[in-house]
Enzyme design. Sequence first.
Site, PDB file in Angstrom:
ATOM      1  N   LYS A 190       0.823  -1.216   0.000  1.00 23.04           N
ATOM      2  CA  LYS A 190       0.000   0.000   0.000  1.00 23.04           C
ATOM      3  C   LYS A 190       0.859   1.268   0.000  1.00 23.04           C
ATOM      4  O   LYS A 190       0.363   2.350  -0.286  1.00 23.04           O
ATOM      5  CB  LYS A 190      -0.984   0.002   1.168  1.00 23.04           C
ATOM      6  CG  LYS A 190      -0.389   0.169   2.545  1.00 23.04           C
ATOM      7  CD  LYS A 190      -1.486   0.088   3.611  1.00 23.04           C
ATOM      8  CE  LYS A 190      -0.969   0.074   5.021  1.00 23.04           C
ATOM      9  NZ  LYS A 190      -0.444   1.325   5.514  1.00 23.04           N
ATOM     10  N   ASP A 191       2.171   1.151   0.329  1.00 24.66           N
ATOM     11  CA  ASP A 191       3.065   2.317   0.305  1.00 24.66           C
ATOM     12  C   ASP A 191       3.683   2.565  -1.071  1.00 24.66           C
ATOM     13  O   ASP A 191       4.355   3.566  -1.279  1.00 24.66           O
ATOM     14  CB  ASP A 191       4.236   2.116   1.297  1.00 24.66           C
ATOM     15  CG  ASP A 191       3.781   2.115   2.744  1.00 24.66           C
ATOM     16  OD1 ASP A 191       2.724   2.707   3.020  1.00 24.66           O
ATOM     17  OD2 ASP A 191       4.479   1.528   3.586  1.00 24.66           O
ATOM     18  N   ARG A 218      -7.638   8.621   4.189  1.00 30.12           N
ATOM     19  CA  ARG A 218      -8.691   7.626   3.935  1.00 30.12           C
ATOM     20  C   ARG A 218      -9.391   7.240   5.240  1.00 30.12           C
ATOM     21  O   ARG A 218     -10.621   7.220   5.326  1.00 30.12           O
ATOM     22  CB  ARG A 218      -8.061   6.380   3.289  1.00 30.12           C
ATOM     23  CG  ARG A 218      -8.996   5.195   3.130  1.00 30.12           C
ATOM     24  CD  ARG A 218      -8.237   3.947   2.685  1.00 30.12           C
ATOM     25  NE  ARG A 218      -7.237   3.542   3.669  1.00 30.12           N
ATOM     26  CZ  ARG A 218      -7.490   2.825   4.754  1.00 30.12           C
ATOM     27  NH1 ARG A 218      -8.711   2.414   5.015  1.00 30.12           N
ATOM     28  NH2 ARG A 218      -6.516   2.493   5.590  1.00 30.12           N
ATOM     29  N   ARG A 219      -8.601   6.928   6.264  1.00 34.20           N
ATOM     30  CA  ARG A 219      -9.198   6.542   7.552  1.00 34.20           C
ATOM     31  C   ARG A 219      -9.938   7.726   8.189  1.00 34.20           C
ATOM     32  O   ARG A 219     -11.026   7.566   8.741  1.00 34.20           O
ATOM     33  CB  ARG A 219      -8.109   6.031   8.500  1.00 34.20           C
ATOM     34  CG  ARG A 219      -7.539   4.681   8.077  1.00 34.20           C
ATOM     35  CD  ARG A 219      -6.332   4.278   8.907  1.00 34.20           C
ATOM     36  NE  ARG A 219      -5.841   2.966   8.519  1.00 34.20           N
ATOM     37  CZ  ARG A 219      -4.582   2.570   8.646  1.00 34.20           C
ATOM     38  NH1 ARG A 219      -3.679   3.401   9.162  1.00 34.20           N
ATOM     39  NH2 ARG A 219      -4.215   1.357   8.277  1.00 34.20           N
ATOM     40  N   ARG A 250       1.729  10.074  13.198  1.00 36.04           N
ATOM     41  CA  ARG A 250       2.771   9.601  12.280  1.00 36.04           C
ATOM     42  C   ARG A 250       3.779   8.732  13.013  1.00 36.04           C
ATOM     43  O   ARG A 250       3.817   8.686  14.228  1.00 36.04           O
ATOM     44  CB  ARG A 250       3.505  10.808  11.693  1.00 36.04           C
ATOM     45  CG  ARG A 250       2.667  11.682  10.770  1.00 36.04           C
ATOM     46  CD  ARG A 250       2.465  11.040   9.415  1.00 36.04           C
ATOM     47  NE  ARG A 250       3.671  10.421   8.932  1.00 36.04           N
ATOM     48  CZ  ARG A 250       4.743  11.074   8.477  1.00 36.04           C
ATOM     49  NH1 ARG A 250       4.734  12.389   8.422  1.00 36.04           N
ATOM     50  NH2 ARG A 250       5.805  10.419   8.055  1.00 36.04           N
ATOM     51  N   ARG A 264       3.631   4.894  17.013  1.00 31.27           N
ATOM     52  CA  ARG A 264       2.225   5.312  17.053  1.00 31.27           C
ATOM     53  C   ARG A 264       1.499   4.720  18.263  1.00 31.27           C
ATOM     54  O   ARG A 264       0.687   5.394  18.885  1.00 31.27           O
ATOM     55  CB  ARG A 264       1.524   4.928  15.741  1.00 31.27           C
ATOM     56  CG  ARG A 264       1.851   5.881  14.600  1.00 31.27           C
ATOM     57  CD  ARG A 264       1.103   5.527  13.337  1.00 31.27           C
ATOM     58  NE  ARG A 264       1.762   4.475  12.604  1.00 31.27           N
ATOM     59  CZ  ARG A 264       1.123   3.545  11.884  1.00 31.27           C
ATOM     60  NH1 ARG A 264      -0.198   3.535  11.824  1.00 31.27           N
ATOM     61  NH2 ARG A 264       1.786   2.629  11.225  1.00 31.27           N
ATOM     62  N   CYS A 300      -2.445  12.365  -7.273  1.00 35.85           N
ATOM     63  CA  CYS A 300      -2.805  13.172  -6.101  1.00 35.85           C
ATOM     64  C   CYS A 300      -3.294  12.227  -5.016  1.00 35.85           C
ATOM     65  O   CYS A 300      -3.932  11.230  -5.304  1.00 35.85           O
ATOM     66  CB  CYS A 300      -3.923  14.147  -6.473  1.00 35.85           C
ATOM     67  SG  CYS A 300      -4.843  14.761  -5.064  1.00 35.85           S
TER      68      CYS A 300
END
Length: 304
Positions: free
Chosen positions: A81-82, A126-127, A144, A150, A235
């Site tokens: 996902k990164d 998104r979250r 972050r 975290r 974007c």
Amino acid sequence: MLKKTIRIGTRDSELALWQANTVKSKLENLGYNTQLVPVKSEGDLVLNKPLYEMGITGIFTKTLDVAMINGTVDIAVHSMKDVPTLLPNGIVQTAVLERASSKDILVVKGEIDFKKSGTIATGSLRRQAQWLHRYPNHNVVDLRGNVNTRLQKLNDNDWQGAIFAKAGLERINILPENFIELDWMLPAPAQGAMVIVALENDDFSKEASSKLNDSTSEISTHIEREFLRTLEGGCTAPIGAFAEIIGDEVLFKGCLFSLDGQTKLEIEKKVLTSKIKGFGKDCATFILNNGGAELMLSIKNQLK
């Protein structure tokens, strides 16, 4: 002749090292010689800027891309996902490993009453958007750092909870007892999947690493990332996507939200696995044609 040693590039966070070591042991089980080469990424070093301000495309992968092109590593292992949906010239995807859980979870510090206002932490647009859509009376703060950092920040602040990818916490055995599975939240495209990339002209490393590919995970992540690439065009935006293969069909769910979570555009669609070519793109085009293009434009303007 000595067999070439495959140098595996990885970020140096605990989770990234776990992922790279998993690939290392799988390759060694196949008889290859390997060596880990940990590299710090810009995304790990700069913790005080929200991700979208850093030109998110490839923030966690750029350093390893450069190391590969410079010849200091042969392959790189990433949380898929990164990884930007367009890989740099000369670098190709060779394998998607069998996917772990794609779910998001809320790690909480005790009982939580969702009807009352509260503060939830996440660094993901998104979250944030999906949370605010469901709980508009809540406050969402930026969070972050790697997963360990975290979790510590959650502990140190008076937030009610923080959102994590379940797979990351499970992989390094730090999944807390107190968490709620957010089965209503659509994950990031390719969440829970690990990907291996190599240089296009390095046949040895390509052939070796491609033996670790899981075709089911490759198909579903491809559809999700095609949806993402078509929608966002470089974007960053609140986009969720999940494709699941059930029998001879693929069930896809995708969404695009406004930053404040008030506007939600979604699609749910099935297709035969024999007809998946362009499926992710078609689903994204449907969203773009039904308010998505205007919404993407306003998101871009807000993030300037």
